[in-house]
Design a protein around this motif. Sequence first.
Motif, PDB file in Angstrom:
ATOM      1  N   ASP A  33      47.378   6.901 -31.590  1.00  0.00           N
ATOM      2  CA  ASP A  33      47.694   6.467 -30.226  1.00  0.00           C
ATOM      3  C   ASP A  33      46.777   5.324 -29.884  1.00  0.00           C
ATOM      4  O   ASP A  33      45.559   5.422 -30.010  1.00  0.00           O
ATOM      5  CB  ASP A  33      47.481   7.622 -29.231  1.00  0.00           C
ATOM      6  CG  ASP A  33      48.497   8.732 -29.458  1.00  0.00           C
ATOM      7  OD1 ASP A  33      49.589   8.414 -29.986  1.00  0.00           O
ATOM      8  OD2 ASP A  33      48.197   9.891 -29.133  1.00  0.00           O
ATOM      9  N   TRP A  34      47.390   4.277 -29.424  1.00  0.00           N
ATOM     10  CA  TRP A  34      46.599   3.066 -29.210  1.00  0.00           C
ATOM     11  C   TRP A  34      45.710   3.200 -27.986  1.00  0.00           C
ATOM     12  O   TRP A  34      46.161   3.639 -26.921  1.00  0.00           O
ATOM     13  CB  TRP A  34      47.543   1.872 -29.067  1.00  0.00           C
ATOM     14  CG  TRP A  34      46.794   0.577 -29.133  1.00  0.00           C
ATOM     15  CD1 TRP A  34      45.785   0.255 -29.969  1.00  0.00           C
ATOM     16  CD2 TRP A  34      47.012  -0.552 -28.308  1.00  0.00           C
ATOM     17  NE1 TRP A  34      45.355  -1.013 -29.743  1.00  0.00           N
ATOM     18  CE2 TRP A  34      46.095  -1.547 -28.725  1.00  0.00           C
ATOM     19  CE3 TRP A  34      47.897  -0.844 -27.268  1.00  0.00           C
ATOM     20  CZ2 TRP A  34      46.030  -2.803 -28.126  1.00  0.00           C
ATOM     21  CZ3 TRP A  34      47.835  -2.091 -26.682  1.00  0.00           C
ATOM     22  CH2 TRP A  34      46.908  -3.068 -27.109  1.00  0.00           C
ATOM     23  N   GLU A  35      44.464   2.824 -28.166  1.00  0.00           N
ATOM     24  CA  GLU A  35      43.509   2.783 -27.065  1.00  0.00           C
ATOM     25  C   GLU A  35      43.120   1.341 -26.845  1.00  0.00           C
ATOM     26  O   GLU A  35      42.316   0.807 -27.609  1.00  0.00           O
ATOM     27  CB  GLU A  35      42.250   3.593 -27.433  1.00  0.00           C
ATOM     28  CG  GLU A  35      42.409   5.090 -27.374  1.00  0.00           C
ATOM     29  CD  GLU A  35      42.771   5.582 -25.984  1.00  0.00           C
ATOM     30  OE1 GLU A  35      42.440   4.859 -24.995  1.00  0.00           O
ATOM     31  OE2 GLU A  35      43.383   6.645 -25.874  1.00  0.00           O
ATOM     32  N   PRO A  36      43.672   0.698 -25.821  1.00  0.00           N
ATOM     33  CA  PRO A  36      43.333  -0.720 -25.635  1.00  0.00           C
ATOM     34  C   PRO A  36      41.849  -0.912 -25.398  1.00  0.00           C
ATOM     35  O   PRO A  36      41.343  -2.008 -25.510  1.00  0.00           O
ATOM     36  CB  PRO A  36      44.142  -1.137 -24.418  1.00  0.00           C
ATOM     37  CG  PRO A  36      45.159  -0.064 -24.228  1.00  0.00           C
ATOM     38  CD  PRO A  36      44.582   1.186 -24.798  1.00  0.00           C
TER      39      PRO A  36
ATOM     40  N   ALA B 293      38.113  -0.801 -36.069  1.00  0.00           N
ATOM     41  CA  ALA B 293      38.586  -1.421 -34.832  1.00  0.00           C
ATOM     42  C   ALA B 293      38.059  -2.846 -34.720  1.00  0.00           C
ATOM     43  O   ALA B 293      38.794  -3.767 -34.350  1.00  0.00           O
ATOM     44  CB  ALA B 293      38.150  -0.586 -33.628  1.00  0.00           C
TER      45      ALA B 293
ATOM     46  N   ALA C 177      52.655  -3.470 -26.252  1.00  0.00           N
ATOM     47  CA  ALA C 177      52.077  -2.139 -26.422  1.00  0.00           C
ATOM     48  C   ALA C 177      51.164  -1.810 -25.250  1.00  0.00           C
ATOM     49  O   ALA C 177      50.473  -2.673 -24.718  1.00  0.00           O
ATOM     50  CB  ALA C 177      51.316  -2.072 -27.737  1.00  0.00           C
TER      51      ALA C 177
ATOM     52  N   LEU D  77      49.405  -6.776 -30.588  1.00  0.00           N
ATOM     53  CA  LEU D  77      49.988  -5.545 -30.046  1.00  0.00           C
ATOM     54  C   LEU D  77      50.239  -5.713 -28.547  1.00  0.00           C
ATOM     55  O   LEU D  77      51.294  -5.354 -28.034  1.00  0.00           O
ATOM     56  CB  LEU D  77      49.047  -4.362 -30.293  1.00  0.00           C
ATOM     57  CG  LEU D  77      49.109  -3.725 -31.690  1.00  0.00           C
ATOM     58  CD1 LEU D  77      47.947  -2.762 -31.889  1.00  0.00           C
ATOM     59  CD2 LEU D  77      50.437  -3.007 -31.893  1.00  0.00           C
TER      60      LEU D  77
ATOM     61  N   TYR E 295      54.970   1.029 -32.684  1.00  0.00           N
ATOM     62  CA  TYR E 295      54.602  -0.327 -33.094  1.00  0.00           C
ATOM     63  C   TYR E 295      54.075  -0.256 -34.518  1.00  0.00           C
ATOM     64  O   TYR E 295      53.147   0.496 -34.794  1.00  0.00           O
ATOM     65  CB  TYR E 295      53.530  -0.908 -32.176  1.00  0.00           C
ATOM     66  CG  TYR E 295      54.055  -1.187 -30.792  1.00  0.00           C
ATOM     67  CD1 TYR E 295      54.555  -2.452 -30.468  1.00  0.00           C
ATOM     68  CD2 TYR E 295      54.069  -0.188 -29.815  1.00  0.00           C
ATOM     69  CE1 TYR E 295      55.062  -2.703 -29.212  1.00  0.00           C
ATOM     70  CE2 TYR E 295      54.577  -0.431 -28.556  1.00  0.00           C
ATOM     71  CZ  TYR E 295      55.072  -1.693 -28.252  1.00  0.00           C
ATOM     72  OH  TYR E 295      55.573  -1.948 -27.019  1.00  0.00           O
TER      73      TYR E 295
ATOM     74  N   VAL F 159      50.926   3.574 -32.671  1.00  0.00           N
ATOM     75  CA  VAL F 159      50.801   2.417 -33.554  1.00  0.00           C
ATOM     76  C   VAL F 159      50.655   2.937 -34.982  1.00  0.00           C
ATOM     77  O   VAL F 159      49.875   3.853 -35.242  1.00  0.00           O
ATOM     78  CB  VAL F 159      49.580   1.552 -33.179  1.00  0.00           C
ATOM     79  CG1 VAL F 159      49.314   0.491 -34.249  1.00  0.00           C
ATOM     80  CG2 VAL F 159      49.782   0.893 -31.818  1.00  0.00           C
TER      81      VAL F 159
ATOM     82  N   ASN G 131      40.395  -6.116 -34.570  1.00  0.00           N
ATOM     83  CA  ASN G 131      40.227  -7.020 -33.428  1.00  0.00           C
ATOM     84  C   ASN G 131      40.053  -8.451 -33.860  1.00  0.00           C
ATOM     85  O   ASN G 131      40.700  -9.357 -33.352  1.00  0.00           O
ATOM     86  CB  ASN G 131      38.968  -6.630 -32.669  1.00  0.00           C
ATOM     87  CG  ASN G 131      39.338  -5.979 -31.382  1.00  0.00           C
ATOM     88  OD1 ASN G 131      40.352  -6.350 -30.792  1.00  0.00           O
ATOM     89  ND2 ASN G 131      38.548  -5.031 -30.964  1.00  0.00           N
TER      90      ASN G 131
ATOM     91  N   GLU H 200      44.965  -6.453 -32.192  1.00  0.00           N
ATOM     92  CA  GLU H 200      45.095  -5.913 -30.843  1.00  0.00           C
ATOM     93  C   GLU H 200      45.812  -6.891 -29.921  1.00  0.00           C
ATOM     94  O   GLU H 200      46.656  -6.510 -29.123  1.00  0.00           O
ATOM     95  CB  GLU H 200      43.708  -5.620 -30.288  1.00  0.00           C
ATOM     96  CG  GLU H 200      42.959  -4.604 -31.116  1.00  0.00           C
ATOM     97  CD  GLU H 200      42.600  -3.390 -30.293  1.00  0.00           C
ATOM     98  OE1 GLU H 200      41.699  -3.523 -29.460  1.00  0.00           O
ATOM     99  OE2 GLU H 200      43.239  -2.340 -30.458  1.00  0.00           O
TER     100      GLU H 200
ATOM    101  N   ASP I 250      50.572   4.244 -26.529  1.00  0.00           N
ATOM    102  CA  ASP I 250      51.710   4.004 -27.418  1.00  0.00           C
ATOM    103  C   ASP I 250      51.309   4.295 -28.864  1.00  0.00           C
ATOM    104  O   ASP I 250      50.150   4.128 -29.240  1.00  0.00           O
ATOM    105  CB  ASP I 250      52.178   2.535 -27.323  1.00  0.00           C
ATOM    106  CG  ASP I 250      52.950   2.285 -26.043  1.00  0.00           C
ATOM    107  OD1 ASP I 250      53.335   3.283 -25.386  1.00  0.00           O
ATOM    108  OD2 ASP I 250      53.161   1.105 -25.690  1.00  0.00           O
TER     109      ASP I 250
END
Length: 479
Positions: free
Chosen positions: A427-430, A392, A409, A404, A366, A415, A396, A401, A413
């Motif tokens: 690596d995306w950390e939701p 972050a 995402a 994404l 992404y 990014v 946000n 986010e 995944d």
Amino acid sequence: MTTFVDRVELHVAAGNGGHGCASVHREKFKPLGGPDGGNGGRGGDVTLVVDQSVTTLLEYHHSPHRKATNGKPGEGGNRSGKDGTDLVLPVPDGTVVLDKRGNVLADLVGEGTTYVAAQGGRGGLGNAALASARRKAPGFALLGVPGESQDIVLELKTVADVALVGYPSAGKSSLISVLSAAKPKIADYPFTTLVPNLGVVTAGATVYTIADVPGLIPGASQGKGLGLEFLRHVERCSVLVHVLDTATLESERDPLTDLDVIEAELKEYGGLENRPRIVVLNKVDIPDGKDLADIIRPELEARGYQIFEVSAVSRHGLKELSYALAGIVAEARAAKPKEEATRIVIRPKAVDDAGFTVTLEEDGLYRVRGEKPERWVRQTDFSNDEAVGYLADRLNRLGVEEELMKAGARAGDGVAIGSEEDAVVFDWEPSMAAGAEMLGRRGEDHRFEAPRPAAQRRRERDAERDEAAQEYEGFNPFG
Ligand SMILES: Nc1nc2c(ncn2[C@@H]2O[C@H](COP(=O)(O)OP(=O)(O)OP(=O)(O)O)[C@@H](O)[C@H]2O)c(=O)[nH]1
Ligand SMILES: [Mg+2]
């Protein structure tokens, strides 16, 4: 001979923004007096400015690398770093700025017209400016943003109202010398003129400029003679003047054939089709010349040309010529849209404040593109967790986010924020999104429970109220 340079490659680099400072105020008996790291200074811009006293690009030919100075880092005790100094590069009137692929970036006409060739990087905010009620003691500061750099090509296109074209030795430079105060080199060998000459003519109330270019010969478009290289200097003129030699001694030449040859070369060069043209039959002081002029006049009239018989030597017909040119120039000026009174400042690209895009690429990555997210990434010291958390927060708030998520995402995944050449990939950390709750506590430090000075409370309140401190808008060095 003065060297004339009308095309150079230039590498410009703006100054980097200075880093913000993370510092904590220390005093006797008050070991933790609050954050006091100052902001970094802005990097200097590199700008091109039209300066009519500059006539060639020679200087940039000799030193093609130009860099503005960096902003200084902020320091403790709320000391801001000094801004870098802008580098101002004077260029001749009529300088065209191109990128390496030949696209025109700016066309600089008129004294003072300015082009920002490379923008200085913003300075990073220090931890004092980043402090808020929620984040009383930021243990980080923002990095300065690197300055822009660009490889550009500068091309000089002489700004003249009237351009003289013709064979070598037709008398172009002689005409400039008698119509104006300019004193170009004149001689009876071909290619006396190696660079364009420029003169100023006054005819009644009209003042206009007249330029010649080195003589053209058959095959100029294939690089014969001085080639067509110099025709760029006639591109801006309002009227083209064919200077035809009525007294040439070369047996295979005559004014009509000369005219056809020059027209063919102009056509090969292109872009001059719609320019009005007049014909000047020069050297009619010579009897044979005058005879020939009389013979070819009907044919030229049939072709629709306005014709002037002149002699640069006896000065015959010059007044009529200069007034006729003044008339055409005045007409062309009236037809042109009025030039703006204000000095024009051209910036390379509009800063797209609002937006960002999220796209899913073929390899499942992404990609986030946008002025703000990309800058924020550059401002982040990734070795500092708190700084990463702050990034972050910002992403946000901008809704990255969310986008994404919408784009599909999932946790883990990849990014990338930024272009293919220059991106930060993670690596995306939701949890970053879910962690919005937690963000309020980031940067809190329980050692700061002691009563705070009024000034600091005020600053916190201001920072809370004014999101600018976080969105960085209040600190816009380009505003
Ligand atoms: N008799 C006569 N000679 C002229 C006239 N105009 C120019 N000449 C002569 O023609 C020769 C060439 O003149 P220039 O003005 O240098 O010609 P040019 O068109 O600028 O030539 P290049 O710069 O080589 O392209 C010189 O020897 C001039 O003195 C004129 O009206 N009458
Ligand atoms: Mg000449």
